[in-house]
Design a protein around this motif. Structure first.
Motif, PDB file in Angstrom:
ATOM      1  N   GLU A   7      36.060  53.957  54.468  1.00  0.00           N
ATOM      2  CA  GLU A   7      37.421  54.355  54.824  1.00  0.00           C
ATOM      3  C   GLU A   7      38.217  53.116  55.233  1.00  0.00           C
ATOM      4  O   GLU A   7      37.669  52.202  55.852  1.00  0.00           O
ATOM      5  CB  GLU A   7      37.399  55.335  56.001  1.00  0.00           C
ATOM      6  N   MET A   8      39.498  53.114  54.908  1.00  0.00           N
ATOM      7  CA  MET A   8      40.371  52.017  55.324  1.00  0.00           C
ATOM      8  C   MET A   8      41.556  52.568  56.100  1.00  0.00           C
ATOM      9  O   MET A   8      42.180  53.546  55.679  1.00  0.00           O
ATOM     10  CB  MET A   8      40.872  51.222  54.115  1.00  0.00           C
ATOM     11  N   ASN A   9      41.836  51.935  57.242  1.00  0.00           N
ATOM     12  CA  ASN A   9      42.968  52.317  58.075  1.00  0.00           C
ATOM     13  C   ASN A   9      43.857  51.113  58.349  1.00  0.00           C
ATOM     14  O   ASN A   9      43.416  49.967  58.289  1.00  0.00           O
ATOM     15  CB  ASN A   9      42.494  52.870  59.425  1.00  0.00           C
ATOM     16  N   VAL A  10      45.110  51.398  58.674  1.00  0.00           N
ATOM     17  CA  VAL A  10      46.022  50.389  59.192  1.00  0.00           C
ATOM     18  C   VAL A  10      46.341  50.784  60.624  1.00  0.00           C
ATOM     19  O   VAL A  10      46.692  51.941  60.887  1.00  0.00           O
ATOM     20  CB  VAL A  10      47.324  50.314  58.366  1.00  0.00           C
ATOM     21  N   VAL A  11      46.202  49.852  61.543  1.00  0.00           N
ATOM     22  CA  VAL A  11      46.448  50.141  62.959  1.00  0.00           C
ATOM     23  C   VAL A  11      47.699  49.392  63.409  1.00  0.00           C
ATOM     24  O   VAL A  11      47.733  48.164  63.407  1.00  0.00           O
ATOM     25  CB  VAL A  11      45.239  49.738  63.827  1.00  0.00           C
ATOM     26  N   LEU A  12      48.740  50.147  63.761  1.00  0.00           N
ATOM     27  CA  LEU A  12      50.022  49.589  64.181  1.00  0.00           C
ATOM     28  C   LEU A  12      50.456  50.266  65.484  1.00  0.00           C
ATOM     29  O   LEU A  12      51.310  51.147  65.481  1.00  0.00           O
ATOM     30  CB  LEU A  12      51.078  49.802  63.088  1.00  0.00           C
ATOM     31  N   PRO A  13      49.898  49.863  66.603  1.00  0.00           N
ATOM     32  CA  PRO A  13      50.180  50.538  67.868  1.00  0.00           C
ATOM     33  C   PRO A  13      51.628  50.429  68.327  1.00  0.00           C
ATOM     34  O   PRO A  13      52.108  51.293  69.075  1.00  0.00           O
ATOM     35  CB  PRO A  13      49.227  49.852  68.852  1.00  0.00           C
ATOM     36  N   ASP A  14      52.339  49.381  67.876  1.00  0.00           N
ATOM     37  CA  ASP A  14      53.722  49.194  68.318  1.00  0.00           C
ATOM     38  C   ASP A  14      54.700  49.150  67.151  1.00  0.00           C
ATOM     39  O   ASP A  14      55.744  48.497  67.222  1.00  0.00           O
ATOM     40  CB  ASP A  14      53.846  47.909  69.147  1.00  0.00           C
ATOM     41  N   GLY A  15      54.374  49.857  66.087  1.00  0.00           N
ATOM     42  CA  GLY A  15      55.298  49.989  64.969  1.00  0.00           C
ATOM     43  C   GLY A  15      55.265  48.847  63.976  1.00  0.00           C
ATOM     44  O   GLY A  15      54.634  47.813  64.192  1.00  0.00           O
ATOM     45  N   GLY A  16      55.971  49.058  62.867  1.00  0.00           N
ATOM     46  CA  GLY A  16      56.037  48.047  61.825  1.00  0.00           C
ATOM     47  C   GLY A  16      55.824  48.651  60.452  1.00  0.00           C
ATOM     48  O   GLY A  16      55.591  49.853  60.299  1.00  0.00           O
ATOM     49  N   LYS A  17      55.929  47.799  59.431  1.00  0.00           N
ATOM     50  CA  LYS A  17      55.737  48.233  58.050  1.00  0.00           C
ATOM     51  C   LYS A  17      54.751  47.284  57.377  1.00  0.00           C
ATOM     52  O   LYS A  17      54.793  46.075  57.590  1.00  0.00           O
ATOM     53  CB  LYS A  17      57.071  48.236  57.301  1.00  0.00           C
ATOM     54  N   VAL A  18      53.845  47.865  56.563  1.00  0.00           N
ATOM     55  CA  VAL A  18      52.796  47.076  55.910  1.00  0.00           C
ATOM     56  C   VAL A  18      52.734  47.440  54.436  1.00  0.00           C
ATOM     57  O   VAL A  18      52.844  48.608  54.061  1.00  0.00           O
ATOM     58  CB  VAL A  18      51.422  47.334  56.573  1.00  0.00           C
ATOM     59  N   TRP A  19      52.547  46.406  53.582  1.00  0.00           N
ATOM     60  CA  TRP A  19      52.316  46.603  52.159  1.00  0.00           C
ATOM     61  C   TRP A  19      50.972  45.990  51.792  1.00  0.00           C
ATOM     62  O   TRP A  19      50.581  44.949  52.328  1.00  0.00           O
ATOM     63  CB  TRP A  19      53.402  45.913  51.330  1.00  0.00           C
ATOM     64  N   LEU A  20      50.258  46.648  50.866  1.00  0.00           N
ATOM     65  CA  LEU A  20      48.951  46.165  50.407  1.00  0.00           C
ATOM     66  C   LEU A  20      48.885  46.219  48.889  1.00  0.00           C
ATOM     67  O   LEU A  20      49.465  47.112  48.269  1.00  0.00           O
ATOM     68  CB  LEU A  20      47.830  47.024  50.996  1.00  0.00           C
ATOM     69  N   ARG A  21      48.153  45.274  48.296  1.00  0.00           N
ATOM     70  CA  ARG A  21      47.977  45.275  46.849  1.00  0.00           C
ATOM     71  C   ARG A  21      46.691  44.541  46.485  1.00  0.00           C
ATOM     72  O   ARG A  21      46.098  43.845  47.315  1.00  0.00           O
ATOM     73  CB  ARG A  21      49.169  44.628  46.147  1.00  0.00           C
ATOM     74  N   HIS A  22      46.263  44.726  45.224  1.00  0.00           N
ATOM     75  CA  HIS A  22      45.077  44.059  44.667  1.00  0.00           C
ATOM     76  C   HIS A  22      43.819  44.328  45.495  1.00  0.00           C
ATOM     77  O   HIS A  22      42.985  43.442  45.688  1.00  0.00           O
ATOM     78  CB  HIS A  22      45.297  42.547  44.559  1.00  0.00           C
ATOM     79  N   LEU A  23      43.667  45.569  45.971  1.00  0.00           N
ATOM     80  CA  LEU A  23      42.489  45.918  46.764  1.00  0.00           C
ATOM     81  C   LEU A  23      41.264  46.052  45.870  1.00  0.00           C
ATOM     82  O   LEU A  23      41.318  46.635  44.788  1.00  0.00           O
ATOM     83  CB  LEU A  23      42.716  47.239  47.505  1.00  0.00           C
ATOM     84  N   ARG A  24      40.135  45.522  46.352  1.00  0.00           N
ATOM     85  CA  ARG A  24      38.897  45.618  45.588  1.00  0.00           C
ATOM     86  C   ARG A  24      37.699  45.382  46.495  1.00  0.00           C
ATOM     87  O   ARG A  24      37.810  44.706  47.521  1.00  0.00           O
ATOM     88  CB  ARG A  24      38.873  44.611  44.449  1.00  0.00           C
ATOM     89  N   LEU A  25      36.553  45.948  46.082  1.00  0.00           N
ATOM     90  CA  LEU A  25      35.278  45.713  46.751  1.00  0.00           C
ATOM     91  C   LEU A  25      34.506  44.676  45.957  1.00  0.00           C
ATOM     92  O   LEU A  25      34.369  44.796  44.736  1.00  0.00           O
ATOM     93  CB  LEU A  25      34.463  47.001  46.846  1.00  0.00           C
ATOM     94  N   GLU A  26      33.985  43.672  46.632  1.00  0.00           N
ATOM     95  CA  GLU A  26      33.210  42.624  45.974  1.00  0.00           C
ATOM     96  C   GLU A  26      31.913  42.383  46.734  1.00  0.00           C
ATOM     97  O   GLU A  26      31.886  42.510  47.967  1.00  0.00           O
ATOM     98  CB  GLU A  26      34.006  41.316  45.911  1.00  0.00           C
ATOM     99  N   PRO A  27      30.828  42.028  46.023  1.00  0.00           N
ATOM    100  CA  PRO A  27      29.569  41.705  46.711  1.00  0.00           C
ATOM    101  C   PRO A  27      29.757  40.479  47.595  1.00  0.00           C
ATOM    102  O   PRO A  27      30.557  39.594  47.291  1.00  0.00           O
ATOM    103  CB  PRO A  27      28.604  41.402  45.552  1.00  0.00           C
ATOM    104  N   MET A  28      29.002  40.418  48.677  1.00  0.00           N
ATOM    105  CA  MET A  28      29.068  39.270  49.573  1.00  0.00           C
ATOM    106  C   MET A  28      27.677  38.929  50.060  1.00  0.00           C
ATOM    107  O   MET A  28      26.934  39.812  50.499  1.00  0.00           O
ATOM    108  CB  MET A  28      29.984  39.577  50.760  1.00  0.00           C
ATOM    109  N   ASP A  29      27.305  37.664  49.968  1.00  0.00           N
ATOM    110  CA  ASP A  29      25.979  37.208  50.391  1.00  0.00           C
ATOM    111  C   ASP A  29      26.108  36.500  51.729  1.00  0.00           C
ATOM    112  O   ASP A  29      26.495  35.337  51.795  1.00  0.00           O
ATOM    113  CB  ASP A  29      25.394  36.265  49.336  1.00  0.00           C
ATOM    114  N   PHE A  30      25.797  37.193  52.808  1.00  0.00           N
ATOM    115  CA  PHE A  30      25.928  36.602  54.132  1.00  0.00           C
ATOM    116  C   PHE A  30      24.910  35.491  54.350  1.00  0.00           C
ATOM    117  O   PHE A  30      25.171  34.539  55.062  1.00  0.00           O
ATOM    118  CB  PHE A  30      25.754  37.676  55.210  1.00  0.00           C
TER     119      PHE A  30
END
Length: 212
Positions: free
Chosen positions: A142-165
Motif C-alpha cells: 500500500e502507498m500513502n501520502v501523509v500531509l498533516p498540514d495541507g498541500g498538494k502532491v503529484w506523482l509519476r513514473h511509479l514502479r517496483l524494482e528489485p533491490m539488493d541490500f
C-alpha cells in the motif's frame, strides 16, 4: 590455493546468494491488481497522480494486491512534485508480510528519501523495503501520502524494482508491526544476519592482513 582464499570464495558466494529477482513492475492505472483511492486523481494523458490534502493527515493512494515481488527486497521508485506542503509531509509504503506489516517512509532531510515540505519541482524518490530473512512473500503493498498540514502532491513514473541490500549497503531499517511471533522473528533474523555478515567481513580482512 591458500586456505583463506578458498574460505573467502565460499563466504563471498554465500553472501551474494539471493532469491531470484522479479521483473520491474510499473504502477499505472491499468496495472493488474493495482487499485487507486478515490482520494487521488489520475491524468491519463501524462500518467500523473494528483493528491490534495483534505482534513485527513493520511491520504490513501494505491494498493497493489499482486506485487509479485516474492521474498525479494524491493524499492518503490518514482518522481514527486509538491506545492505548499506545511509542516513535515512524507510518502510511505506498508507491506503485508505473513500476519504482520512493515513500513518505509521518506523522512530524510535530503535525497531521494527526503521528506515533503514547502514547494519542490519534480525530483526522484525511493521507498526501499528490506525483505532479507523473510520466509513469507509480500502479499500486498500500500502507498500513502501523509500531509498533516495541507498541500498538494503529484506523482509519476511509479514502479517496483528489485533491490539488493547486501550489495548496496543501503542504510535502511525495516520496522515490523508484529502481529505474531513469526513476523517478529523476521526482524530478529535480519539484524542477526547483518551482524554475522559484518563479523565475517572483519575476519576476512584479518586473514588477508596476516597473510601479507
Amino acid at each position: 590455493m591458500k586456505p583463506y582464499l578458498l574460505i573467502l570464495a565460499l563466504m563471498t558466494s554465500y553472501l551474494n546468494a539471493a532469491a531470484p529477482a522479479f521483473p520491474n513492475r510499473s504502477w499505472k492505472a491499468d496495472t493488474p491488481g493495482l487499485t487507486m483511492s478515490k482520494d487521488a486523481s489520475y491524468d491519463d494523458a501524462t500518467g500523473t497522480i494528483e493528491v490534495t490534502a483534505s482534513d485527513k493527515a493520511v491520504i490513501p493512494l494505491l494498493v497493489d494486491a499482486q506485487p509479485n515481488v516474492g521474498t525479494h527486497s524491493y524499492a518503490l521508485k518514482g518522481e514527486v512534485k509538491y506545492e505548499k506542503v506545511g509542516g513535515t509531509g512524507f510518502l510511505e509504503t506498508w507491506t503485508s508480510i505473513g500476519a504482520g506489516k512493515a513500513f518505509s517512509r521518506s523522512l530524510g532531510d535530503y535525497g531521494p528519501m527526503g521528506k515533503l515540505t514547502g514547494t519542490s519541482a519534480w525530483r526522484e524518490f525511493i521507498l526501499p523495503m528490506n525483505m532479507m530473512g523473510s520466509s513469507e512473500p509480500a502479499k500486498q503493498i500500500e502507498m500513502n501520502v501523509v500531509l498533516p498540514d495541507g498541500g498538494k502532491v503529484w506523482l509519476r513514473h511509479l514502479r517496483l524494482e528489485p533491490m539488493d541490500f547486501g550489495a548496496s549497503g543501503f542504510p535502511f531499517m525495516t520496522i515490523m508491526i508484529a502481529a505474531s511471533a513469526g513476523t517478529a522473528a523476521i526482524v530478529v533474523l535480519v539484524v542477526w544476519r547483518s551482524k554475522r555478515r559484518r563479523s565475517r567481513e572483519t575476519e576476512i580482512k584479518r586473514m588477508m592482513a596476516a597473510d601479507a
